[in-house]
Scaffold this active site. Sequence first.
Site, PDB file in Angstrom:
ATOM      1  N   ASP A  98       0.999  -1.348   0.015  1.00  0.00           N
ATOM      2  CA  ASP A  98       0.124  -0.031   0.134  1.00  0.00           C
ATOM      3  C   ASP A  98       0.907   1.386  -0.076  1.00  0.00           C
ATOM      4  O   ASP A  98       1.850   1.365   0.801  1.00  0.00           O
ATOM      5  CB  ASP A  98      -1.016   0.064   1.415  1.00  0.00           C
ATOM      6  CG  ASP A  98      -2.205   0.397   1.183  1.00  0.00           C
ATOM      7  OD1 ASP A  98      -2.309   1.782   0.575  1.00  0.00           O
ATOM      8  OD2 ASP A  98      -3.287  -0.165   1.595  1.00  0.00           O
ATOM      9  N   ASP A 198      -2.986   4.656  -2.770  1.00  0.00           N
ATOM     10  CA  ASP A 198      -3.967   5.043  -1.742  1.00  0.00           C
ATOM     11  C   ASP A 198      -4.581   6.243  -2.387  1.00  0.00           C
ATOM     12  O   ASP A 198      -3.856   7.035  -2.671  1.00  0.00           O
ATOM     13  CB  ASP A 198      -3.588   5.222  -0.375  1.00  0.00           C
ATOM     14  CG  ASP A 198      -4.437   5.727   0.689  1.00  0.00           C
ATOM     15  OD1 ASP A 198      -5.293   4.846   0.941  1.00  0.00           O
ATOM     16  OD2 ASP A 198      -4.460   6.995   1.085  1.00  0.00           O
ATOM     17  N   GLU A 250      -6.580   3.583  -5.825  1.00  0.00           N
ATOM     18  CA  GLU A 250      -7.747   3.708  -5.247  1.00  0.00           C
ATOM     19  C   GLU A 250      -8.238   4.937  -5.655  1.00  0.00           C
ATOM     20  O   GLU A 250      -7.603   5.975  -5.336  1.00  0.00           O
ATOM     21  CB  GLU A 250      -7.460   3.540  -3.936  1.00  0.00           C
ATOM     22  CG  GLU A 250      -8.711   3.603  -2.859  1.00  0.00           C
ATOM     23  CD  GLU A 250      -8.789   4.061  -1.635  1.00  0.00           C
ATOM     24  OE1 GLU A 250      -9.790   3.766  -0.594  1.00  0.00           O
ATOM     25  OE2 GLU A 250      -7.682   4.785  -1.140  1.00  0.00           O
ATOM     26  N   HIS A 324     -11.101  -2.631   4.318  1.00  0.00           N
ATOM     27  CA  HIS A 324     -10.741  -2.235   5.682  1.00  0.00           C
ATOM     28  C   HIS A 324     -11.484  -0.890   5.850  1.00  0.00           C
ATOM     29  O   HIS A 324     -11.511  -0.467   7.227  1.00  0.00           O
ATOM     30  CB  HIS A 324      -9.248  -2.093   5.974  1.00  0.00           C
ATOM     31  CG  HIS A 324      -8.736  -0.922   5.309  1.00  0.00           C
ATOM     32  ND1 HIS A 324      -8.621  -1.241   3.783  1.00  0.00           N
ATOM     33  CD2 HIS A 324      -8.238   0.135   5.458  1.00  0.00           C
ATOM     34  CE1 HIS A 324      -7.989   0.016   3.256  1.00  0.00           C
ATOM     35  NE2 HIS A 324      -8.086   0.917   4.256  1.00  0.00           N
ATOM     36  N   ASP A 325     -12.242  -0.394   5.071  1.00  0.00           N
ATOM     37  CA  ASP A 325     -13.065   0.884   5.196  1.00  0.00           C
ATOM     38  C   ASP A 325     -14.543   0.529   5.016  1.00  0.00           C
ATOM     39  O   ASP A 325     -15.362   1.380   5.105  1.00  0.00           O
ATOM     40  CB  ASP A 325     -12.647   1.691   4.363  1.00  0.00           C
ATOM     41  CG  ASP A 325     -11.225   2.434   4.041  1.00  0.00           C
ATOM     42  OD1 ASP A 325     -10.769   2.539   5.370  1.00  0.00           O
ATOM     43  OD2 ASP A 325     -10.740   2.411   3.034  1.00  0.00           O
TER      44      ASP A 325
HETATM   45  C1  GLC Z   1      -7.974   5.483   1.955  1.00  0.00           C
HETATM   46  C2  GLC Z   1      -7.800   4.222   2.929  1.00  0.00           C
HETATM   47  C3  GLC Z   1      -8.447   4.728   4.358  1.00  0.00           C
HETATM   48  C4  GLC Z   1      -7.447   5.863   4.779  1.00  0.00           C
HETATM   49  C5  GLC Z   1      -7.489   6.913   3.477  1.00  0.00           C
HETATM   50  C6  GLC Z   1      -6.485   8.161   3.755  1.00  0.00           C
HETATM   51  O1  GLC Z   1      -9.379   5.505   1.628  1.00  0.00           O
HETATM   52  O2  GLC Z   1      -8.421   3.035   2.607  1.00  0.00           O
HETATM   53  O3  GLC Z   1      -8.372   3.691   5.218  1.00  0.00           O
HETATM   54  O4  GLC Z   1      -8.091   6.468   5.679  1.00  0.00           O
HETATM   55  O5  GLC Z   1      -7.237   6.348   2.508  1.00  0.00           O
HETATM   56  O6  GLC Z   1      -5.387   7.519   3.628  1.00  0.00           O
END
Ligand code: GLC
Length: 556
Positions: A98, A198, A250, A324-325
Amino acid sequence: MKNIDFKKAVVYQIYPKSFKDSNNDGIGDLRGVIEKLDYLKNLGIDYIWLTPFYISPQRDNGYDVADYYNIDKTFGTMEDFEELIKEAEKREIYLMLDMVFNHTSTESNWFKKAMEGNEKYKSYYIFKKGKNGKAPTNWTSKFGGSSWEYVEKFDEYYLHLYDKTQADLNWDNEEVRKEIYNIINFWLEKGVKGLIFDVINLISKPEKFEDDLIGDGRRFYTDGDKIHQYIKELNEKTFGRFKDVITVGEMSSTNIKNCIKYTNPKEKELSMVFNFHHLKVDYKYGNKWSDGKFNFLELKDIFDNWQSGMEKGKGWNAVFWCNHDQPRVVSRFGDDKNYLIESAKMLGTAIHMLRGTPYIYQGEEFGMTNPYYTSISQYKDVESINYYNILKERGLTEDNILKILSQKSRDNSRTPIQWDNSKNSGFTKGISWIEIGKNKEINVENALKDKNSVFYHYKKLIELRHKENIISEGSFEIILKYNKKIFSYIREYKNEKLLVINNFYGEECNFELPYEKLNLLEYNSKILISNYDNPSKNFEFIKLRPYESIVYKLVK
Ligand code: GLC
Ligand code: CA
């Protein structure tokens, strides 16, 4: 390395903190992952995506990185990491890391130097003067509150799209980009074979910072002006130089047009993207912090648009329900009380038969549910706690807020993996950093003993992805689009078709092959996977059982 086409690959996401604790301090760690590699080999996955384990104050569970080159000691050491890569590769499993570069922790050396007034490092971040005694813009942070933090000694604010301890980096500064390339190359040289970027589509900020009079500011920095230029450069300077590295971006609040550009191979950007539109169908009027049922027709419509749109533009999606979100999918779109096994399997099939690379989030493969916490003291997540306070201020009752959190909190997926029937579900012999969920009988030990478990269904879905070209290559067409219970689609590749039928509800309902598809009856058919005994061999008309799901392969 075995040669894996990412269209045929299945990725398994590990949130190390909650996976397996090897030294009983209550926090999962890298050696815990090593211990469980044989389990993952048994499941059959190709890649492990490890969420951040770098040095971090853990305000946002590692997404607030203080040092990108070193491993936080709660997770282990560099030797542990190297051993993990080696042991995984022995099992033909590859690691995906990540990469969090929209922001750093305010504990990072760069930010600390910036705060000392060092101009070089100040220009790594986005510091701006206020406007009429207020923040530079009215944008809100994704975790609630303003996205600007005031620094008295500079009489300036810095931008943080997330928590105020996550300061946004200034990608327009070439020095910053170079630092980032060095970090990525450092990990690639260690043998990492995948990268997940991310919230990468937020890195290109606008030239002019202005108030958003119709929204929270996101339209000014989402898929920003220079985003494609930055990703192309990232590709060229880092992973593009290595063979066999897959990448996923992402993408927050993005659109199909940009995602085609991010992933069409001609553009030389990324292998695939995550988007989240399908996971907002239970946001009432667009508000995440509401409770209520999901909108099934909207869910289907989004899948239809994205599947067809990306196919047309030769782009590639990552397909997934959980991470995880996100809350646990069986608690969200299934029925974890009356039809846990059936609905978990149906949901798995519905997503794994799509066009795109499937991602499985730890625990999903054996049907883990939301934990059903009943007190705010059980929550650890910064976003959940912030919103608890915000909703309190808005006047919602405690009961109502807790109900909303029990559906929407990110902690729903962050509870420890339930490995067995022993104390603390075999996750730790110490005190877990976050409470274990309520359904303790849903665990790996029980799943492995039962040949009808969700685990073996996922194992079969993965085998099918590896074996059947139609699943990795086929085109997508939705059928019965306006049916209120059934999500059904047809994939097509050469002389083969796949007919995928999923009943999304806990009642019986009738599937009728649409008139214009009656020609499918001329094919020879075989059932690839289903979630009940004796699925109907005839697919012209089926009385589907609650959450029943059947996949037919049709060959001429
Ligand atoms: C992404 C991650 C999340 C995090 C955010 C900020 O969305 O999946 O868990 O809080 O980025 O880094
Ligand atoms: Ca530990």
